[in-house]
Design a protein around this motif. Structure first.
Motif, short mmCIF file in Angstrom:
data_model
loop_
_atom_site.label_atom_id
_atom_site.label_comp_id
_atom_site.label_asym_id
_atom_site.label_seq_id
_atom_site.Cartn_x
_atom_site.Cartn_y
_atom_site.Cartn_z
N PRO A 236 0.73 -1.07 -0.05
CA PRO A 236 0.04 -0.01 0.04
C PRO A 236 0.92 1.34 -0.10
O PRO A 236 0.18 2.43 -0.37
N VAL A 237 2.29 1.02 0.32
CA VAL A 237 3.18 2.23 0.30
C VAL A 237 3.51 2.65 -1.05
O VAL A 237 3.33 3.88 -1.69
N CYS A 238 3.98 1.58 -1.97
CA CYS A 238 4.78 1.67 -2.99
C CYS A 238 3.71 1.65 -4.17
O CYS A 238 3.77 2.17 -5.34
N GLY A 239 2.63 0.90 -3.93
CA GLY A 239 1.63 0.50 -5.05
C GLY A 239 2.14 -0.71 -6.06
O GLY A 239 1.63 -0.96 -7.08
N ILE A 240 3.19 -1.52 -5.71
CA ILE A 240 3.57 -2.63 -6.59
C ILE A 240 2.87 -4.01 -6.03
O ILE A 240 2.40 -3.96 -4.89
N TYR A 241 3.01 -4.98 -6.75
CA TYR A 241 2.23 -6.30 -6.47
C TYR A 241 3.25 -7.31 -6.52
O TYR A 241 4.23 -7.26 -6.74
N ALA A 242 2.73 -8.48 -5.60
CA ALA A 242 3.46 -9.76 -5.48
C ALA A 242 2.43 -10.75 -5.47
O ALA A 242 1.56 -10.71 -5.52
N ASP A 243 3.15 -12.09 -5.86
CA ASP A 243 2.52 -13.36 -5.92
C ASP A 243 2.73 -13.97 -4.63
O ASP A 243 3.84 -13.96 -4.13
N VAL A 244 1.83 -14.59 -3.84
CA VAL A 244 1.67 -15.12 -2.70
C VAL A 244 2.43 -16.67 -2.89
O VAL A 244 1.91 -17.11 -3.79
N VAL A 245 3.33 -16.97 -2.27
CA VAL A 245 4.21 -18.19 -2.31
C VAL A 245 4.16 -18.92 -1.07
O VAL A 245 4.34 -18.34 -0.07
N ILE A 246 3.85 -20.10 -1.06
CA ILE A 246 3.86 -20.92 0.16
C ILE A 246 5.34 -21.74 0.19
O ILE A 246 5.25 -22.97 -0.78
N LYS A 247 6.26 -21.58 0.86
CA LYS A 247 7.62 -22.29 0.56
C LYS A 247 7.91 -22.80 1.91
O LYS A 247 8.20 -22.17 2.96
N ASP A 248 7.99 -24.23 1.81
CA ASP A 248 8.63 -25.08 3.21
C ASP A 248 7.50 -24.71 4.33
O ASP A 248 7.87 -24.44 5.37
N GLY A 249 6.16 -24.60 3.97
CA GLY A 249 5.15 -24.36 4.77
C GLY A 249 5.00 -23.01 5.28
O GLY A 249 4.02 -22.59 6.22
N ALA A 250 5.73 -21.96 4.75
CA ALA A 250 5.73 -20.60 5.06
C ALA A 250 5.24 -19.71 4.14
O ALA A 250 5.48 -20.13 2.90
N LEU A 251 4.66 -18.61 4.46
CA LEU A 251 3.93 -17.90 3.67
C LEU A 251 5.21 -16.73 3.39
O LEU A 251 5.90 -16.12 4.07
N THR A 252 5.36 -16.44 1.90
CA THR A 252 6.42 -15.54 1.30
C THR A 252 5.66 -14.94 0.21
O THR A 252 4.49 -15.34 -0.27
N PHE A 253 6.57 -14.05 -0.44
CA PHE A 253 5.74 -13.40 -1.64
C PHE A 253 7.05 -13.20 -2.69
O PHE A 253 8.26 -12.88 -2.43
N ASP A 254 6.64 -13.28 -3.89
CA ASP A 254 7.33 -12.94 -5.10
C ASP A 254 7.16 -11.65 -5.70
O ASP A 254 6.14 -11.61 -6.18
N TRP A 255 8.17 -10.98 -5.71
CA TRP A 255 7.86 -9.59 -6.17
C TRP A 255 8.64 -9.22 -7.93
O TRP A 255 9.77 -9.06 -7.98
N PRO A 256 7.80 -9.81 -8.84
CA PRO A 256 8.45 -9.67 -10.21
C PRO A 256 8.72 -8.26 -10.40
O PRO A 256 8.09 -7.15 -10.41
N ASP A 257 9.70 -8.02 -11.17
CA ASP A 257 10.29 -6.71 -11.59
C ASP A 257 9.96 -6.44 -12.97
O ASP A 257 10.80 -6.36 -13.73
N ASN A 258 8.85 -6.22 -13.12
CA ASN A 258 8.28 -5.91 -14.59
C ASN A 258 7.23 -5.04 -14.50
O ASN A 258 6.52 -4.70 -13.45
N MET A 259 6.55 -4.40 -15.59
CA MET A 259 5.61 -3.36 -15.59
C MET A 259 4.43 -3.89 -15.30
O MET A 259 3.73 -3.09 -14.69
N GLU A 260 3.90 -5.12 -15.47
CA GLU A 260 2.79 -5.56 -15.08
C GLU A 260 2.54 -5.63 -13.54
O GLU A 260 1.61 -5.31 -13.16
N TYR A 261 3.69 -5.58 -12.87
CA TYR A 261 3.58 -5.71 -11.36
C TYR A 261 3.79 -4.29 -10.74
O TYR A 261 3.56 -4.12 -9.63
N ARG A 262 4.79 -3.64 -11.68
CA ARG A 262 5.30 -2.21 -10.97
C ARG A 262 4.98 -1.07 -11.65
O ARG A 262 5.57 -0.09 -11.60
N GLN A 263 3.86 -1.09 -12.61
CA GLN A 263 3.62 0.05 -13.28
C GLN A 263 3.06 1.26 -12.47
O GLN A 263 3.55 2.28 -12.68
N HIS A 264 2.54 0.85 -11.19
CA HIS A 264 1.94 2.03 -10.44
C HIS A 264 3.11 2.47 -9.33
O HIS A 264 2.56 2.95 -8.51
#
Length: 318
Positions: A236-264
């Motif tokens: 909500p600060v930057c306006g960029i998006y991430a995909d939610v990922v469950i890795k080894d049973g833990a919640l984490t996020f993948d932040w792709p560095d492309n315009m689809e996810y970071r246009q705003h």
């Protein structure tokens, strides 16, 4: 070259102590520093004039309020780096900070204006540039729970002029007058923050230098907004998006560095430009409805019997 530091706390209060510790660190690097205690300045709140009609956007001295805002704007524009320190009341900074944000910074300093077809105003004189910055949020609560919107709010001040935050601190558990002077760990960390901002100023490298990387790769905060119905979250600060990922049973996020996810991305020039273009698009969309909307507005102007006049104005008319 100087580092401008703005404090929104009490005179000799905790914000001031931590901010001056940061300035001491910057001076160790050979950077000139300047400190502005906002409580010493006259600064009226913004009256939210419509932007197209705001005189201050053409020249800060044309604002209806004759106070110290033009001086503070000049000091910022002549600086090469900036520090902000604010006390946290009810999870966010005090009202003085927001008055400063709206009157001193705000849209008139948006560096994306020229790229959006709005020429730079003569009073800026080519001083619109990216600056290194540091943020200090100071709260008295014993946990971070009551300071959660401190740093996110401070970020709202630095977007338009492209201040690139290289370090930040969310301080909590420091409430009483003078308490900061005895907080050796926080003071040492603030001093390092000052060194980090000074190093960024001297080298021109505005990459992140803080201790905590945070969840978001841009603002380095851990605040995210869930988007129901999909597997994405938004910062909500930057306006960029991430995909939610469950890795080894833990919640984490993948932040792709492309315009689809970071246009705003509000931290990037293209994100601010996208927002200005968005405003223009909305004007075009609304244009066919403008006259009808103004006619409909009249019924709400006429509905005035419920309005309670301020006692100060009644006294002035007596």
């Amino acid at each position: 070259m100087y580092l401008a530091a703005f404090s929104f706390g009490r005179k000799w209060g905790n914000c001031e102590v931590f901010l001056k510790s940061a300035l001491m660190g910057a001076e160790e690097r050979g950077v000139e520093v300047r400190f502005y205690r906002l409580r010493d300045y006259e600064l009226h709140n913004c009256s939210t004039c419509y932007y197209d009609a705001c005189p201050a956007s053409r020249d800060p001295h044309l604002c209806k309020y004759k106070d110290d805002a033009p001086f503070l704007i000049e000091e910022f524009l002549n600086s090469d780096g900036v520090l902000l320190a604010a006390p946290i009341y009810a999870i966010s900074p005090n009202s003085m900070f927001f008055a400063f944000r709206d009157r001193v910074f705000g849209p008139k300093l948006d560096i994306a204006r020229s790229a959006a077809g709005r020429p730079e105003q003569p009073w800026i004189k080519g001083r619109g540039k990216a600056r290194a910055g540091g943020l200090i949020s100071v709260g008295g609560a014993l946990t971070e729970n009551w300071t959660s919107l401190g740093l996110p709010s401070l970020y709202s001040c630095v977007f338009s002029p492209q201040t690139e935050v290289v370090d930040q601190m969310n301080i909590y558990g420091v409430a009483s007058l003078g308490e900061a002077a005895a907080q050796e760990d926080y003071l040492a960390r603030a001093r390092q923050l000052g060194r980090n901002v000074a190093d960024a100023m001297l080298t021109g490298d505005h990459s992140w230098r803080g201790d905590e990387a945070g969840v978001c790769p841009c603002c380095h905060l851990d605040t995210v907004t869930l988007l129901p119905g999909n597997k994405k979250v938004c910062c909500p600060v930057c306006g960029i998006y991430a995909d939610v990922v469950i890795k080894d049973g833990a919640l984490t996020f993948d932040w792709p560095d492309n315009m689809e996810y970071r246009q705003h991305n509000r931290q990037a020039f293209h994100g601010k430009l996208d927002h200005l273009q968005e405003i223009d698009r909305h004007k075009d969309i609304f244009a066919p409805q403008r006259e009808r909307a103004l006619q409909l507005l009249e019924q709400y102007k006429a509905y005035s019997a419920c309005e309670v006049p301020p006692p100060s104005k009644e006294k002035n008319h007596a």
